[in-house]
Write a protein that holds these residues in place. Structure first.
Motif, short mmCIF file in Angstrom:
data_model
loop_
_atom_site.label_atom_id
_atom_site.label_comp_id
_atom_site.label_asym_id
_atom_site.label_seq_id
_atom_site.Cartn_x
_atom_site.Cartn_y
_atom_site.Cartn_z
N GLU A 14 0.83 -1.21 0.00
CA GLU A 14 0.00 0.00 0.00
C GLU A 14 0.86 1.25 0.00
O GLU A 14 0.55 2.25 -0.66
CB GLU A 14 -0.95 -0.01 1.20
N SER A 15 1.99 1.22 0.71
CA SER A 15 2.91 2.35 0.74
C SER A 15 3.53 2.57 -0.64
O SER A 15 3.65 3.70 -1.11
CB SER A 15 4.00 2.10 1.77
N ASP A 16 3.94 1.47 -1.30
CA ASP A 16 4.49 1.57 -2.66
C ASP A 16 3.45 2.14 -3.62
O ASP A 16 3.77 2.99 -4.45
CB ASP A 16 4.96 0.19 -3.16
N LEU A 17 2.20 1.65 -3.51
CA LEU A 17 1.13 2.14 -4.38
C LEU A 17 0.89 3.63 -4.13
O LEU A 17 0.76 4.41 -5.07
CB LEU A 17 -0.15 1.34 -4.16
N SER A 18 0.87 4.04 -2.87
CA SER A 18 0.67 5.46 -2.54
C SER A 18 1.80 6.31 -3.12
O SER A 18 1.57 7.40 -3.63
CB SER A 18 0.61 5.66 -1.03
N ARG A 19 3.03 5.81 -3.05
CA ARG A 19 4.17 6.54 -3.59
C ARG A 19 4.05 6.69 -5.10
O ARG A 19 4.22 7.77 -5.65
CB ARG A 19 5.48 5.83 -3.24
N VAL A 20 3.69 5.58 -5.78
CA VAL A 20 3.53 5.62 -7.24
C VAL A 20 2.43 6.60 -7.62
O VAL A 20 2.58 7.42 -8.52
CB VAL A 20 3.24 4.21 -7.81
N LEU A 21 1.28 6.52 -6.93
CA LEU A 21 0.18 7.44 -7.22
C LEU A 21 0.57 8.88 -6.92
O LEU A 21 0.20 9.80 -7.65
CB LEU A 21 -1.07 7.06 -6.44
N GLY A 22 1.34 9.09 -5.85
CA GLY A 22 1.79 10.43 -5.52
C GLY A 22 2.69 11.00 -6.59
O GLY A 22 2.55 12.16 -7.00
N ASP A 23 3.62 10.18 -7.09
CA ASP A 23 4.51 10.62 -8.17
C ASP A 23 3.70 10.92 -9.43
O ASP A 23 3.92 11.93 -10.10
CB ASP A 23 5.56 9.54 -8.49
N ALA A 24 2.76 10.04 -9.76
CA ALA A 24 1.91 10.25 -10.95
C ALA A 24 1.06 11.50 -10.77
O ALA A 24 0.87 12.27 -11.71
CB ALA A 24 1.02 9.03 -11.19
N GLY A 25 0.57 11.72 -9.56
CA GLY A 25 -0.26 12.90 -9.30
C GLY A 25 0.50 14.19 -9.53
O GLY A 25 -0.05 15.15 -10.08
N ALA A 26 1.76 14.22 -9.15
CA ALA A 26 2.57 15.42 -9.36
C ALA A 26 2.73 15.70 -10.85
O ALA A 26 2.67 16.85 -11.29
CB ALA A 26 3.93 15.25 -8.70
N ILE A 27 2.91 14.65 -11.63
CA ILE A 27 3.04 14.81 -13.08
C ILE A 27 1.71 15.23 -13.69
O ILE A 27 1.63 16.16 -14.49
CB ILE A 27 3.55 13.50 -13.73
N LEU A 28 0.62 14.55 -13.30
CA LEU A 28 -0.69 14.82 -13.89
C LEU A 28 -1.24 16.19 -13.51
O LEU A 28 -2.06 16.74 -14.22
CB LEU A 28 -1.67 13.72 -13.52
N ASP A 29 -0.79 16.73 -12.39
CA ASP A 29 -1.25 18.06 -12.00
C ASP A 29 -0.84 19.12 -13.01
O ASP A 29 -1.48 20.16 -13.12
CB ASP A 29 -0.73 18.44 -10.61
N ALA A 30 0.22 18.84 -13.75
CA ALA A 30 0.67 19.79 -14.77
C ALA A 30 -0.11 19.64 -16.08
O ALA A 30 0.01 20.47 -16.97
CB ALA A 30 2.16 19.58 -15.03
N ALA A 31 -0.94 18.60 -16.20
CA ALA A 31 -1.68 18.34 -17.44
C ALA A 31 -2.77 19.39 -17.64
O ALA A 31 -3.37 19.88 -16.69
CB ALA A 31 -2.30 16.95 -17.41
N VAL A 32 -3.01 19.72 -18.91
CA VAL A 32 -4.06 20.67 -19.26
C VAL A 32 -5.43 20.02 -19.13
O VAL A 32 -6.39 20.63 -18.65
CB VAL A 32 -3.85 21.19 -20.70
N ASP A 33 -5.54 18.75 -19.55
CA ASP A 33 -6.82 18.04 -19.47
C ASP A 33 -7.05 17.54 -18.04
O ASP A 33 -6.11 17.30 -17.28
CB ASP A 33 -6.83 16.83 -20.41
N ALA A 34 -8.31 17.37 -17.72
CA ALA A 34 -8.68 16.82 -16.41
C ALA A 34 -8.35 15.33 -16.41
O ALA A 34 -8.57 14.63 -17.39
CB ALA A 34 -10.17 17.03 -16.15
N VAL A 35 -7.82 14.86 -15.27
CA VAL A 35 -7.51 13.44 -15.11
C VAL A 35 -8.09 13.00 -13.78
O VAL A 35 -7.88 13.63 -12.75
CB VAL A 35 -5.99 13.17 -15.14
#
Length: 190
Positions: A14-35
């Motif tokens: 669960e910690s690994d999954l949270s870390r992966v999602l957190g990293d992805a979230g930082a990248i996706l926050d820069a996206a123009v489209d909604a995710v």
């Protein structure tokens, strides 16, 4: 003990999954489209800044809630069945297929969206990522073009002047009813 090792393994997973999602979230926050990402039950796990702005919610109001919250009827009532059917049979209604549907804002406003959903497998979990684009402006532009085309068409059809359209080789491809009356020919004859 086996139970303690299993619990420790699940916490690490669960910690690994949270870390992966957190990293992805930082990248996706820069996206123009909604995710928006959801789990197999339709529960929202992550939303980017563009999604919050588009739908009018805060992250706290969305994360942990069912994604149906962002859909008007009849999509809202059918959503869980779509996911269940996909997981059981592989039948795709939206997953892997881009389509136009409607979104629902917090204030109750409905708006046209282009939706593409992809399935991801992270650390043994299935996650569905929805990429959402507001196409309101595109729909308005298309409607304006249709209105202009219809107006031009009505002018051509009712004008008391000759309208004759030729192709690059000089062949007649169109003329208006006034020209038809004057010449006595129908378009299919010329």
């Amino acid at each position: 003990s086996f139970a303690n090792r299993r619990a420790a393994e699940r916490r690490r997973h669960e910690s690994d999954l949270s870390r992966v999602l957190g990293d992805a979230g930082a990248i996706l926050d820069a996206a123009v489209d909604a995710v928006v990402t959801i789990d197999e039950r339709g529960t929202i796990e992550m939303v980017n800044h563009a999604a919050l702005k588009l739908f009018g919610y805060s992250a706290d109001e969305l994360v942990g809630r069912n994604v149906r919250l962002l859909m008007p009827s009849p999509h809202r009532e059918n959503h869980d069945g779509y996911i269940r059917r996909y997981l059981e049979t592989g039948e795709r209604k939206i997953i892997g297929i881009g389509r136009e549907v409607e979104g629902l804002r917090k204030d109750g406003g409905r708006f046209p969206i282009e939706l593409a959903v992809s399935e991801l497998r992270l650390e043994g979990h299935r996650i569905f990522a929805a990429f959402v684009r507001d196409i309101t402006a595109r729909k308005h532009a298309a409607a304006e073009l249709r209105q202009e085309r219809d107006f031009a068409e009505s002018l051509i059809e009712t004008a008391q002047t000759i309208v004759l359209v030729l192709d690059p080789e000089g062949r007649i491809v169109r003329f208006n009813p006034y020209m038809e009356r004057l010449s006595g020919y129908r378009l299919d004859e010329v």
